[in-house]
Scaffold this active site. Structure first.
Site, PDB file in Angstrom:
ATOM      1  N   GLY A 158       0.831  -1.193   0.000  1.00 43.80           N
ATOM      2  CA  GLY A 158       0.000   0.000   0.000  1.00 43.80           C
ATOM      3  C   GLY A 158       0.865   1.241   0.000  1.00 43.80           C
ATOM      4  O   GLY A 158       1.998   1.236  -0.476  1.00 43.80           O
ATOM      5  N   ARG A 159       0.334   2.330   0.562  1.00 42.37           N
ATOM      6  CA  ARG A 159       1.085   3.584   0.569  1.00 42.37           C
ATOM      7  C   ARG A 159       2.031   3.716   1.748  1.00 42.37           C
ATOM      8  O   ARG A 159       2.955   4.533   1.721  1.00 42.37           O
ATOM      9  CB  ARG A 159       0.130   4.777   0.530  1.00 42.37           C
ATOM     10  N   GLU A 194       6.045   3.914   1.427  1.00 42.76           N
ATOM     11  CA  GLU A 194       6.739   5.094   0.900  1.00 42.76           C
ATOM     12  C   GLU A 194       7.238   6.002   2.016  1.00 42.76           C
ATOM     13  O   GLU A 194       8.252   6.669   1.852  1.00 42.76           O
ATOM     14  CB  GLU A 194       5.878   5.859  -0.106  1.00 42.76           C
ATOM     15  N   CYS A 251       3.423  -6.156  -2.654  1.00 40.06           N
ATOM     16  CA  CYS A 251       2.990  -4.933  -3.324  1.00 40.06           C
ATOM     17  C   CYS A 251       4.075  -3.853  -3.307  1.00 40.06           C
ATOM     18  O   CYS A 251       5.104  -3.994  -3.939  1.00 40.06           O
ATOM     19  CB  CYS A 251       1.684  -4.456  -2.695  1.00 40.06           C
ATOM     20  N   HIS A 252       3.869  -2.760  -2.567  1.00 40.48           N
ATOM     21  CA  HIS A 252       4.832  -1.663  -2.497  1.00 40.48           C
ATOM     22  C   HIS A 252       5.885  -1.860  -1.402  1.00 40.48           C
ATOM     23  O   HIS A 252       6.808  -1.057  -1.277  1.00 40.48           O
ATOM     24  CB  HIS A 252       4.106  -0.333  -2.251  1.00 40.48           C
ATOM     25  N   TYR A 297       4.523  -4.691  -6.773  1.00 37.22           N
ATOM     26  CA  TYR A 297       3.590  -3.997  -7.642  1.00 37.22           C
ATOM     27  C   TYR A 297       4.424  -3.453  -8.804  1.00 37.22           C
ATOM     28  O   TYR A 297       5.538  -2.954  -8.594  1.00 37.22           O
ATOM     29  CB  TYR A 297       2.890  -2.869  -6.876  1.00 37.22           C
TER      30      TYR A 297
END
Length: 191
Positions: A87-88, A91, A117-118, A137
């Site tokens: 997800g976010r 980051e 994913c991320h 991802y």
């Protein structure tokens, strides 16, 4: 009871937080879900990422996921493995020095490490991808390559294992991702 460290954070993908957390509990692990600057009992907000035919995923509000352990109390040697939600959250989690130290510990000690994913953004920032094969991802693929890893393009329902490292592009890969991680952990399930 054997323990797994589970790293998540605000706006981590909902399924990539909830599902692995519950699956690992289901097979008998004590799962310590943590987030920097948060304590046991605090919550993180998750986001649901969906694939609806757009050029990238859509995002909707998820749940308030309750953490089960205090981040500042983590001692890496207490855990059998580490799982990082996508997800976010990755980051900004990759900007946390302690997060990077934890990842480096698991990588350098060849302990089971799973990232979906991320989440490979954190692995890249921790500089543990040199010579490794993994997936993520697709938008994270360039970061994998820049960090010295080899990005492997697979269907969202698949996973890639390279030694102690298990990765998957997104939550549709949970069955493959968790099965591969359990295998790396040495867990056998008899049916």
């Amino acid at each position: 009871m054997k323990k797994i460290l589970f790293l998540t954070g605000d706006f981590a993908e909902d399924y990539e937080t909830m599902v692995p957390f519950q699956m690992l509990q289901m097979v008998g692990f004590e799962v310590h879900a943590v987030c920097p600057d948060k304590k046991k009992g605090d919550t993180v907000k998750t986001a649901i990422h969906d694939f609806e035919g757009d050029q990238t995923y859509s995002e909707k509000p998820g749940h308030h996921f309750q953490l089960t352990y205090t981040f500042d109390d983590v001692k890496e040697a207490d855990y059998e493995g580490l799982v990082i939600a996508g997800g976010r959250a990755p980051e900004y989690l990759r900007l946390n020095k302690r997060v990077l130290e934890i990842v480096q510990y698991f990588a350098s000690n060849n302990k089971p490490l799973a990232a979906i994913c991320h989440a490979p953004q954190i692995l890249a920032a921790a500089k543990v991808l040199n010579g490794r094969k993994l997936t993520s991802y697709p938008a994270v693929g360039p970061e994998v390559e820049l960090a010295g890893g080899t990005y492997v393009s697979v269907a969202p329902s698949e996973s890639v294992t390279d030694g102690n490292l298990v990765t998957s592009p997104a939550w549709p890969g949970h069955p493959s991702f968790i099965a591969a991680f359990l295998k790396v952990l040495g867990v056998k399930i008899d049916l």
